[in-house]
Write an enzyme that holds these catalytic residues in place. Sequence first.
Site, PDB file in Angstrom:
ATOM      1  N   GLU A  96       0.825  -1.202   0.000  1.00 58.53           N
ATOM      2  CA  GLU A  96       0.000   0.000   0.000  1.00 58.53           C
ATOM      3  C   GLU A  96       0.865   1.261   0.000  1.00 58.53           C
ATOM      4  O   GLU A  96       1.988   1.256   0.504  1.00 58.53           O
ATOM      5  CB  GLU A  96      -0.913   0.010   1.232  1.00 58.53           C
ATOM      6  CG  GLU A  96      -2.024  -1.015   1.096  1.00 58.53           C
ATOM      7  CD  GLU A  96      -2.874  -1.154   2.352  1.00 58.53           C
ATOM      8  OE1 GLU A  96      -4.057  -1.466   2.214  1.00 58.53           O
ATOM      9  OE2 GLU A  96      -2.361  -0.965   3.467  1.00 58.53           O
ATOM     10  N   CYS A 109       3.517   8.501   0.996  1.00 57.17           N
ATOM     11  CA  CYS A 109       4.114   7.535   1.909  1.00 57.17           C
ATOM     12  C   CYS A 109       4.268   6.229   1.124  1.00 57.17           C
ATOM     13  O   CYS A 109       3.277   5.654   0.667  1.00 57.17           O
ATOM     14  CB  CYS A 109       3.186   7.364   3.122  1.00 57.17           C
ATOM     15  SG  CYS A 109       3.741   6.120   4.273  1.00 57.17           S
ATOM     16  N   CYS A 116       6.985  -7.156   6.749  1.00 56.50           N
ATOM     17  CA  CYS A 116       8.148  -6.590   7.449  1.00 56.50           C
ATOM     18  C   CYS A 116       8.643  -7.593   8.483  1.00 56.50           C
ATOM     19  O   CYS A 116       7.854  -8.232   9.175  1.00 56.50           O
ATOM     20  CB  CYS A 116       7.756  -5.287   8.148  1.00 56.50           C
ATOM     21  SG  CYS A 116       9.146  -4.472   8.949  1.00 56.50           S
ATOM     22  N   CYS A 120       6.990  -5.106  14.695  1.00 58.56           N
ATOM     23  CA  CYS A 120       6.591  -4.251  15.824  1.00 58.56           C
ATOM     24  C   CYS A 120       5.182  -4.640  16.283  1.00 58.56           C
ATOM     25  O   CYS A 120       4.287  -4.807  15.442  1.00 58.56           O
ATOM     26  CB  CYS A 120       6.621  -2.790  15.398  1.00 58.56           C
ATOM     27  SG  CYS A 120       8.239  -2.269  14.841  1.00 58.56           S
ATOM     28  N   CYS A 123       2.001  -2.677  15.055  1.00 55.54           N
ATOM     29  CA  CYS A 123       1.884  -2.361  13.630  1.00 55.54           C
ATOM     30  C   CYS A 123       1.230  -3.497  12.844  1.00 55.54           C
ATOM     31  O   CYS A 123       1.618  -4.667  12.983  1.00 55.54           O
ATOM     32  CB  CYS A 123       3.287  -2.079  13.091  1.00 55.54           C
ATOM     33  SG  CYS A 123       3.355  -1.904  11.315  1.00 55.54           S
ATOM     34  N   GLY A 163       7.233  -2.006   5.644  1.00 54.07           N
ATOM     35  CA  GLY A 163       8.633  -2.424   5.594  1.00 54.07           C
ATOM     36  C   GLY A 163       9.589  -1.498   6.313  1.00 54.07           C
ATOM     37  O   GLY A 163       9.263  -0.366   6.644  1.00 54.07           O
ATOM     38  N   GLU A 164      10.783  -2.036   6.573  1.00 54.91           N
ATOM     39  CA  GLU A 164      11.879  -1.253   7.167  1.00 54.91           C
ATOM     40  C   GLU A 164      12.827  -0.885   6.021  1.00 54.91           C
ATOM     41  O   GLU A 164      13.546  -1.749   5.495  1.00 54.91           O
ATOM     42  CB  GLU A 164      12.578  -2.109   8.243  1.00 54.91           C
ATOM     43  CG  GLU A 164      13.979  -1.681   8.654  1.00 54.91           C
ATOM     44  CD  GLU A 164      14.098  -0.239   9.140  1.00 54.91           C
ATOM     45  OE1 GLU A 164      13.377   0.149  10.062  1.00 54.91           O
ATOM     46  OE2 GLU A 164      14.942   0.498   8.572  1.00 54.91           O
ATOM     47  N   SER A 195      12.774   6.548   6.971  1.00 61.10           N
ATOM     48  CA  SER A 195      12.368   6.338   8.359  1.00 61.10           C
ATOM     49  C   SER A 195      12.758   4.928   8.808  1.00 61.10           C
ATOM     50  O   SER A 195      12.494   3.953   8.104  1.00 61.10           O
ATOM     51  CB  SER A 195      10.848   6.508   8.441  1.00 61.10           C
ATOM     52  OG  SER A 195      10.396   6.160   9.709  1.00 61.10           O
ATOM     53  N   SER A 218      12.514   6.005  14.716  1.00 64.28           N
ATOM     54  CA  SER A 218      11.417   5.739  15.657  1.00 64.28           C
ATOM     55  C   SER A 218      12.002   5.213  16.950  1.00 64.28           C
ATOM     56  O   SER A 218      12.578   4.121  16.974  1.00 64.28           O
ATOM     57  CB  SER A 218      10.467   4.668  15.102  1.00 64.28           C
ATOM     58  OG  SER A 218       9.990   5.059  13.858  1.00 64.28           O
ATOM     59  N   LEU A 219      11.870   5.972  18.019  1.00 67.33           N
ATOM     60  CA  LEU A 219      12.417   5.518  19.304  1.00 67.33           C
ATOM     61  C   LEU A 219      11.382   4.668  20.054  1.00 67.33           C
ATOM     62  O   LEU A 219      11.643   3.553  20.451  1.00 67.33           O
ATOM     63  CB  LEU A 219      12.843   6.717  20.150  1.00 67.33           C
ATOM     64  CG  LEU A 219      14.029   7.513  19.589  1.00 67.33           C
ATOM     65  CD1 LEU A 219      14.370   8.667  20.508  1.00 67.33           C
ATOM     66  CD2 LEU A 219      15.248   6.621  19.408  1.00 67.33           C
ATOM     67  N   ASN A 294      -2.627   4.559  16.526  1.00 71.80           N
ATOM     68  CA  ASN A 294      -3.846   4.129  15.835  1.00 71.80           C
ATOM     69  C   ASN A 294      -4.116   2.692  16.224  1.00 71.80           C
ATOM     70  O   ASN A 294      -3.342   1.804  15.875  1.00 71.80           O
ATOM     71  CB  ASN A 294      -3.648   4.230  14.325  1.00 71.80           C
ATOM     72  CG  ASN A 294      -3.253   5.624  13.936  1.00 71.80           C
ATOM     73  OD1 ASN A 294      -4.013   6.556  14.136  1.00 71.80           O
ATOM     74  ND2 ASN A 294      -2.039   5.788  13.431  1.00 71.80           N
ATOM     75  N   CYS A 336      -0.246   5.736  10.271  1.00 69.90           N
ATOM     76  CA  CYS A 336       0.962   5.010  10.663  1.00 69.90           C
ATOM     77  C   CYS A 336       0.613   3.736  11.412  1.00 69.90           C
ATOM     78  O   CYS A 336      -0.182   3.756  12.339  1.00 69.90           O
ATOM     79  CB  CYS A 336       1.827   5.879  11.565  1.00 69.90           C
ATOM     80  SG  CYS A 336       2.872   6.957  10.641  1.00 69.90           S
TER      81      CYS A 336
HETATM   82  S1  SF4 Z   1       6.438  -0.138  12.261  1.00 68.69           S
HETATM   83 FE1  SF4 Z   1       7.729  -0.226  10.431  1.00 68.69          FE
HETATM   84  S2  SF4 Z   1       9.440  -1.524  11.087  1.00 68.69           S
HETATM   85 FE2  SF4 Z   1       7.797  -1.888  12.566  1.00 68.69          FE
HETATM   86  S3  SF4 Z   1       6.694  -3.679  11.754  1.00 68.69           S
HETATM   87 FE3  SF4 Z   1       5.664  -1.822  11.002  1.00 68.69          FE
HETATM   88  S4  SF4 Z   1       6.571  -1.512   8.993  1.00 68.69           S
HETATM   89 FE4  SF4 Z   1       7.957  -2.876  10.105  1.00 68.69          FE
END
Ligand code: SF4
Length: 349
Positions: A96, A109, A116, A120, A123, A163-164, A195, A218-219, A294, A336
């Site tokens: 997306e 974005c 990923c 996280c 997410c 993704g990272e 990011s 992202s901390l 969110n 996000c």
């Molecule tokens: S926040 Fe970013 S790094 Fe973490 S799982 Fe989601 S897409 Fe991957």
Amino acid sequence: MKYRNKKDYLLGKDSTELEEFAIQFGEPAFRGRQLYCWLYTKRAANFSSMTDLARSFRERLTEDTLISPVKVLTEEYGSDGSCKLLFGLPDGNRVEGVLIPDNERLTACLSSQVGCAIGCKFCATGKIGFKRNLSASEIVGQFIALETAANQRITNVVMMGMGEPLLNRSAVFKAARLITDPDGLGVSRRRFCISTVGWTPGILAMCKSNMRFKLTVSLNGTTDEQRNSLMRFTKRFPLLDVLKAAEKYVHIAKQRVTFTYLLLNGFNDSLEDAHRLIKLVKHIPCKVNLMEYNEIGSEFHQSDKKQTEDFQSVLRSAGLTAIIRTSRGEDIAAACGQLAGGYETNTGK
Ligand code: SF4
């Protein structure tokens, strides 16, 4: 929807590759440069519009190539003007991308991976698991598709989709170079943001490269324990190492870093956290974006308004630039942490 073909994709090729490509087709190298101009500067959507290329060359291009590997499967519009596109890829995978209008600014974005590996806990993409990296062609293809949907030039790009990005560095860096080429797609380097959750080798690779894109880290926690319990793999990269790498980039790139901090109710939003955060980042030229969570049906919940404002006040009173970022595109699951690419996830979305 799935589509397959064996044609070569032109988006994602740089000017040198297009020159070589033209030569393979029996054309002089400058035809490759013309092709570059049609694809990127003029955003041509088909070969028939490329009127200064010989008809025979255009016919060969039509037979043997496609401009983009990305097909738009669905478009959803949010009540705040944001727009989410679901893209189909040649192997049947999906990702997306999101458009976020904001006065004069139009931000895209983009996704860098299908799924990923970081996983996280907050997410939706993390719940899909890792499927594969995207190619530069697929990243640039998203950009063009979003711009076409908007019918307006994109001014800013954030690699904050699925993704990272720093785990897919070669494709992301190549796409970034193409998107920020002043003779091509023309987005300012300072408006192209990479990011990361803090993938330290990736930040150090950015330090070594000559690319000076914006960096966001992202901390999401002020201790290694907090980060480790939120984000898999962060154990390999202690918080202090992440911050050292970010600080190095700040000095090399001569620009501030943005730290994002997702506020999670009762988890990382105490005033003690705010004071710890100050100690961690105060010496680094930076700004802090406090992100509203969110909800995706995970164990975490959004911090309440007062707690968020108190957290911000503590940071501000220490002289930090701290901005509360409200969600955009929440009603279309485009904010996000909500991107799921149409995959089944245990979030139920
Ligand atoms: S926040 Fe970013 S790094 Fe973490 S799982 Fe989601 S897409 Fe991957």
